[in-house]
Design a protein around this motif. Structure first.
Motif, short mmCIF file in Angstrom:
data_model
loop_
_atom_site.label_atom_id
_atom_site.label_comp_id
_atom_site.label_asym_id
_atom_site.label_seq_id
_atom_site.Cartn_x
_atom_site.Cartn_y
_atom_site.Cartn_z
N ALA A 191 0.83 -1.21 0.00
CA ALA A 191 0.00 0.00 0.00
C ALA A 191 0.86 1.26 0.00
O ALA A 191 0.61 2.21 -0.75
N ILE A 192 1.91 1.28 0.83
CA ILE A 192 2.80 2.45 0.87
C ILE A 192 3.50 2.63 -0.47
O ILE A 192 3.62 3.76 -0.98
N LEU A 193 3.96 1.53 -1.07
CA LEU A 193 4.61 1.62 -2.38
C LEU A 193 3.65 2.16 -3.44
O LEU A 193 4.02 3.04 -4.24
N SER A 194 2.43 1.68 -3.44
CA SER A 194 1.44 2.15 -4.41
C SER A 194 1.10 3.63 -4.22
O SER A 194 0.98 4.39 -5.18
N ILE A 195 0.96 4.03 -2.96
CA ILE A 195 0.66 5.44 -2.67
C ILE A 195 1.80 6.35 -3.13
O ILE A 195 1.57 7.42 -3.72
N LEU A 196 3.04 5.93 -2.88
CA LEU A 196 4.18 6.72 -3.32
C LEU A 196 4.22 6.85 -4.83
O LEU A 196 4.44 7.95 -5.38
N MET A 197 4.00 5.76 -5.53
CA MET A 197 4.01 5.80 -6.99
C MET A 197 2.92 6.72 -7.52
O MET A 197 3.15 7.55 -8.41
N LEU A 198 1.72 6.61 -6.96
CA LEU A 198 0.59 7.41 -7.42
C LEU A 198 0.79 8.88 -7.12
O LEU A 198 0.61 9.74 -7.99
N THR A 199 1.16 9.21 -5.89
CA THR A 199 1.25 10.61 -5.49
C THR A 199 2.39 11.34 -6.20
O THR A 199 2.24 12.51 -6.59
N PHE A 200 3.52 10.69 -6.38
CA PHE A 200 4.61 11.34 -7.10
C PHE A 200 4.25 11.59 -8.56
O PHE A 200 4.61 12.63 -9.13
N ASN A 201 3.52 10.68 -9.17
CA ASN A 201 3.08 10.90 -10.56
C ASN A 201 2.06 12.03 -10.64
O ASN A 201 2.13 12.86 -11.55
N LEU A 202 1.12 12.09 -9.70
CA LEU A 202 0.14 13.17 -9.69
C LEU A 202 0.81 14.51 -9.42
O LEU A 202 0.46 15.53 -10.04
N LEU A 203 1.78 14.53 -8.51
CA LEU A 203 2.50 15.78 -8.23
C LEU A 203 3.31 16.21 -9.44
O LEU A 203 3.37 17.42 -9.77
N ALA A 204 3.93 15.27 -10.12
CA ALA A 204 4.70 15.62 -11.33
C ALA A 204 3.78 16.17 -12.41
O ALA A 204 4.14 17.14 -13.10
N ASN A 205 2.60 15.60 -12.56
CA ASN A 205 1.63 16.14 -13.53
C ASN A 205 1.22 17.56 -13.16
O ASN A 205 1.10 18.44 -14.02
N GLY A 206 1.00 17.79 -11.85
CA GLY A 206 0.64 19.13 -11.41
C GLY A 206 1.75 20.13 -11.64
O GLY A 206 1.51 21.28 -12.05
N LEU A 207 3.00 19.73 -11.37
CA LEU A 207 4.14 20.61 -11.62
C LEU A 207 4.30 20.91 -13.11
O LEU A 207 4.64 22.04 -13.50
N ARG A 208 4.06 19.91 -13.93
CA ARG A 208 4.16 20.13 -15.38
C ARG A 208 3.18 21.20 -15.83
O ARG A 208 3.52 22.09 -16.62
N ASP A 209 1.95 21.15 -15.33
CA ASP A 209 0.96 22.16 -15.71
C ASP A 209 1.28 23.52 -15.09
O ASP A 209 1.10 24.56 -15.73
N ALA A 210 1.75 23.52 -13.84
CA ALA A 210 2.01 24.78 -13.16
C ALA A 210 3.20 25.52 -13.74
O ALA A 210 3.23 26.76 -13.76
N LEU A 211 4.20 24.79 -14.24
CA LEU A 211 5.41 25.41 -14.75
C LEU A 211 5.36 25.64 -16.25
O LEU A 211 6.34 26.12 -16.82
N ASP A 212 4.24 25.32 -16.88
CA ASP A 212 4.10 25.56 -18.32
C ASP A 212 3.82 27.04 -18.56
O ASP A 212 2.77 27.54 -18.17
N PRO A 213 4.74 27.79 -19.18
CA PRO A 213 4.51 29.22 -19.38
C PRO A 213 3.31 29.53 -20.26
O PRO A 213 2.75 30.62 -20.19
N ARG A 214 2.90 28.58 -21.08
CA ARG A 214 1.75 28.81 -21.95
C ARG A 214 0.45 28.88 -21.16
O ARG A 214 -0.55 29.41 -21.64
N LEU A 215 0.45 28.32 -19.95
CA LEU A 215 -0.76 28.32 -19.13
C LEU A 215 -0.74 29.45 -18.10
O LEU A 215 -1.65 29.55 -17.28
#
Length: 341
Positions: free
Chosen positions: A314-338
């Motif tokens: 469960a901890i491994l799955s949560i880490l995998m999921l949350t880091f991917n969601l955070l990376a997606n959020g950072l990608r959108d937040a740091l996109d100058p076009r947005l």
């Protein structure tokens, strides 16, 4: 033909005809007020507006704190063994009154001989506290994950930046080296290091040093090629800026958003890489522990003692999921076009 208006009839108007007035700034409709946002403040504002990324950031922070603090304050060490308390079911003092985490497993109460003991996540086959071992294993897995991110930043950015900035033969030769390294499977590289060193943290670290930065270097190279002929770079070069200054002061700040995003995406990959190697016996070795080691040891007990597998998985799955969601959020937040949307 230029027409010059020499009409100065306004000079004939008596001065007493003019009146001075006060400007009421409160009633001016076109006054623009407000604080300007820097790039990073705007990115942070849009990141916390992303609910999935915000929740992921909070969960990751809590897991990091837990991996640091819990093994330090636990009443049990990671290798405290007692064969008389092996495979005890989870038991929590306050929750057992509600019929959950009450020490029962397969219809049997397992704390008859240990009425004063409480193990929140039960014990394993050697009587060790699963709760303590999972959090300590999470610490090891996170260490390897953040190590991969640091390697990306140091080696990948440097290698890709040099290759993309200079181009020509320098780029040609450097890319051929990357193709040779990338052509060797990562598992083979890890196995070769294990033949030289004992299985453990050292071969995993060396394998990451050798291969994990390749994706980052390709991203940085592409961005440097994109920006190196831009007007602001030509202007800085004309003013006498050195190549190092151009790369560090002018090019790198323009790609730091992509660097952060790629680094964040590399973290869950490194976590899974460590778990996989440890699961097949090529990574961390007992009595040391990591999430991969815990899952490997608990897998044969899935049917009889599922708690030993459920919590590390469960901890491994949560880490995998949350880091991917955070990376997606950072990608959108740091996109100058947005920005400003």
């Amino acid at each position: 033909m230029e027409i010059i208006n020499n009409d100065k009839s306004y000079l004939e108007i008596p001065s007493e005809k003019f009146e001075f007035t006060q400007v009421d700034n409160d009633n001016i409709l076109d006054v623009v007020e407000g604080k300007t946002l820097s790039f990073w403040k705007d990115a942070w504002k849009r990141l916390i507006a992303n609910k999935a990324a915000l929740v992921s950031l909070i969960v990751i922070g809590l897991i990091i704190l837990g991996s640091i603090i819990i093994p330090m304050i636990s009443n049990y060490g990671i290798n405290d063994q007692d064969p008389y308390r092996n495979y005890l079911a989870p038991r929590i003092k306050f929750l057992e009154k509600f019929g959950i985490f009450n020490g029962y497993q397969n219809g049997k109460y397992e704390y008859s001989e240990h009425p004063d003991l409480y193990f929140a996540w039960g014990t394993d086959g050697l009587g060790r506290d699963v709760f303590t071992r999972v959090w300590y294993g999470t610490r090891i897995s996170l260490f390897i994950a953040f190590l991969a991110a640091v390697i990306d930043m140091l080696i990948g950015v440097t290698y890709g930046g040099i290759s993309g900035f200079f181009g020509g033969k320098v780029d040609l030769y450097m890319q051929r080296v990357i193709e040779i390294i990338a052509g060797i499977p990562t598992l083979v590289i890890a196995t070769l290091f294990i033949l030289v060193f004992e299985p453990g943290l050292v071969p995993i670290t060396l394998a990451l040093v050798l291969t994990s930065w390749i994706g980052m270097s390709r991203v940085v190279r592409a961005q440097f090629i994109k920006y190196r002929e831009q007007e602001f770079i030509l202007a800085a070069r004309t003013l006498g800026a050195s190549n190092i200054r151009l790369m560090v002061k002018h090019l790198f700040p323009n790609i730091i958003g992509q660097v952060v995003v790629v680094s964040m995406f590399s973290i869950p990959g490194a976590i899974f890489y460590e778990a996989f190697l440890s699961y097949i016996g090529l990574g961390i070795q007992p009595p040391e522990t990591s999430l991969g080691v815990l899952i490997s040891d608990a897998q044969p007990q899935l049917g009889l003692n599922p708690h030993t597998l459920f919590f590390p998985a469960a901890i491994l799955s949560i880490l995998m999921l949350t880091f991917n969601l955070l990376a997606n959020g950072l990608r959108d937040a740091l996109d100058p076009r947005l920005r400003s949307k």
